[in-house]
Write an enzyme that holds these catalytic residues in place. Structure first.
Site, PDB file in Angstrom:
ATOM      1  N   THR A   1      -5.612   9.620  -6.007  1.00 26.90           N
ATOM      2  CA  THR A   1      -5.766   7.843  -5.341  1.00 26.90           C
ATOM      3  C   THR A   1      -4.202   7.497  -5.997  1.00 26.90           C
ATOM      4  OG1 THR A   1      -7.916   8.187  -5.010  1.00 26.90           O
ATOM      5  CG2 THR A   1      -6.862   6.351  -4.066  1.00 26.90           C
TER       6      THR A   1
ATOM      7  N   GLU B   1      -7.002  -5.528  -2.846  1.00 27.85           N
ATOM      8  CA  GLU B   1      -5.843  -6.544  -1.691  1.00 27.85           C
ATOM      9  C   GLU B   1      -6.689  -8.000  -1.635  1.00 27.85           C
ATOM     10  OE1 GLU B   1      -1.591  -4.217  -0.279  1.00 27.85           O
ATOM     11  OE2 GLU B   1      -3.328  -4.465   0.328  1.00 27.85           O
TER      12      GLU B   1
ATOM     13  N   ASN C   1      -1.876  -7.860   3.979  1.00 26.88           N
ATOM     14  CA  ASN C   1      -0.764  -6.889   5.014  1.00 26.88           C
ATOM     15  C   ASN C   1      -0.492  -6.763   6.230  1.00 26.88           C
ATOM     16  OD1 ASN C   1      -1.614  -4.579   3.528  1.00 26.88           O
ATOM     17  ND2 ASN C   1      -3.628  -4.972   3.693  1.00 26.88           N
TER      18      ASN C   1
END
Lengths: 384, 384
Positions: free
Chosen positions: A180, A260, A379
């Site tokens: 990742t 986030e 986002n």
């Protein structure tokens, strides 16, 4: 304590002008030897970015001399021109650093579908090569950030005289099933490439692949492990794997903590599972439940949403004999309400969810975070 | 045009006091015959609510005389007491309506892990039985809502003299792999139970199971199809399936349109797939991408996030020969940027994403919605 902590490595981080805001956006990590063993792990997404396509070839022979990384653009779905950009970036590093382009891993992160400005990349490589230093790890860590709010670096020193260091970026589009995010890990231990790869695979499986911020798998994820052998020490395999796993776990936790928009980090631990696959499948299902993640954002210990997610898995369990404990308070026992959910304290940033499947002896954990207004904000405005 | 449009059915919707806000919360739909054929489909979640456990037994013999539905509580993970509550509710209906408890389907929706107040359920059943009417469908549709903002009902009349009507609730915790949400569909066509079940399975597969609001599978979903035979007409199987699919599709679209917090409905259509499974797997992967869903919330036609999701699937495709078209503008061609994404108009509520896999002849579609601040708001405050 960073990627240049192990002996034999130099790094730099510069502003190449790829990011419109003028922040540092190009990092270089160079192995000065005497050995050049390496291992790598890449995203399992079938839609792979051009730097991944390039770097797979580079890493295949177990030798990597340098890693160049840019933020400000993923160079994914940019066609043949994008592949040439990745190749040309490696050539620029080769020329500036005095290595072969075929030994240069290239990593990119940012928006998909935009061509990277090759002239700025090449200029950045020159600037970075001029600034390479054994103290440059932290600037490299800074240069690879995108929506990350903090740089992520770590190192551990072994009493026997060798060390492992690393830097990472990642805060969204993070899901397991791959190596990742962008990570560079270095060591001055003497270890051959094949053993490095084995160690990396094991460490990644237990750390980065158990991190799931938003269930969204990236096209660019790359973890590169470089060994300079500069310590002259050959550690026992198990000892090296343990320390490498520790380094990767710290980096994974830093990514989890910088997820986030997150207002809570959530460790989902599954105990008494029949096997490791079951434990991870269950933990991951809960960690991907938007309903559970929004509940935690609202400080609501909603165990019903935990069980609804558990019920979608194929793991061994009796739906009417599961316990759920949140932050130490068991609020569901044998599939029925237990202690009052109102007594669960969710004011701390760290949340621990313990799911007892009562079906075996295995424990496993997945790291995730809550789903907040800020995640949506970040986002829905990322491209513009 | 509702669940009581077909001849032979009566319904009612009352405020039983289960919901604290005093809104209608108990609905009753009764088949007055002359026939009592029925079919049902339930959630495939392994953690099933007590009403589902009860109703599976009821529907197994192909006869259902009445459906009682409550909002204000899911009666899930409420142990033996919760199962007794579902049973006792069916007994109350049996007594008030003059049927057998073993022919009464019970459906509940709301928070998991709270006992339902049996006294209020029984009182509500009495009140509803007293108000049963051939015009009562709309009140029943209103009484089953939770976070829904509008009642969902539909009916179609066939020129041959038979009809199909339905009501539905659902706006969150909606994902495929089950008979989604609470739905009651009625018909006065003459059809035997086995054929009804076959028709329902087919219709559900193409409608409710292609609806994915948030990837979260419920513990309570139940679709019940009742046939009174009151029209005296036996339609051809294909004709009945077509009309039933039409009714289910309208209800699915209404649920999609009322998805929690949605500012866009998103139809994800996959064309030129090798087979139906591939088409649906790809469409579903995109429909579950939080990154894609937040991008659409921000009016950002982010095709990179579409392809990143496609890449996680096992479907047949060449990652470098995919086209993506959003609202009629092809912005990705053969895996490379095509027309300028800035020319895509995303101001309308309805968004159409077309993914061309160029690997076969099959088309499939999944309905979803965007991920907004309001979704987070609703689901972080639902319990409190």
């Amino acid at each position: 304590m960073t990627v240049t902590t192990p002996a034999g490595f130099e790094a730099a981080g510069v502003a190449a002008g790829i990011k419109a805001n003028g922040h540092r956006d190009l990092a270089l990590v160079v192995n000065r030897g005497p050995r050049f063993d390496a291992a790598a792990a890449f995203t399992t997404n079938r839609c792979q970015a051009n730097p991944v396509r390039w770097s797979r070839q580079v890493a295949a022979d177990g030798r990597v001399d340098a890693v160049v990384l840019n933020s400000g653009g993923a160079n994914c779905y940019t066609g043949e021109q994008g592949f040439q950009t990745a190749h040309a970036t490696a050539e620029a590093v080769a020329e500036q650093v005095g290595v072969s382009a075929g030994d240069v891993v290239v990593c990119s992160t940012g928006i998909i579908g935009h061509q990277l400005p090759l002239d700025k990349l090449v200029g950045g490589v020159s600037a970075a090569a001029a600034e390479l230093s054994a103290d440059g790890g932290s600037l490299a860590a800074e240069a690879i950030l995108t929506t990350d709010t903090v740089a992520k670096e770590v190192a551990v020193r072994h009493p026997d005289g060798w060390s492992i260091g690393g830097i990472a970026k990642g805060s969204g589009m993070i899901a397991p099933g791959m190596a990742t995010m962008l990570v560079v890990v270095t060591t001055d231990a003497v270890i051959e490439a094949a053993e490095l790869q084995q160690a990396l695979d094991e460490a990644v499986r237990h750390t980065f692949n158990r991190l799931d911020v938003d269930g969204c798998m990236s096209t660019n994820d790359t973890v590169t492990l470089l060994s300079s052998g500069a310590s002259g020490v050959s550690p026992a395999h198990a000892e090296f794997v343990a320390r490498l796993t520790e380094v990767c776990d710290v980096l994974a936790a830093k990514i989890q903590d910088d997820a986030e928009g997150a207002s809570h980090t959530i460790d989902i631990e599954v105990q008494h599972a029949a096997d490791e696959d079951d434990a991870i499948e269950v933990a991951r299902a809960v960690g991907r439940s938007n309903l559970f993640k929004t509940a935690i954002a609202g400080n609501d210990p909603n165990w019903g949403r935990v069980l609804a997610a558990v019920g979608t898995t194929q793991a061994a369990f009796d739906p009417f004999d599961i316990d759920v404990t949140i932050n130490g308070t068991r609020i569901c026992h044998a599939g029925q309400p237990d202690r009052d959910p109102a007594t669960v304290d969710l004011t701390s940033r760290a949340v621990h969810v313990l799911i007892d499947l009562k079906s075996g002896e295995t424990t496993g954990m997945v790291r995730t975070s809550d789903l907040t207004h800020e995640y949506v904000e970040i986002n829905s405005e990322y491209e513009s």
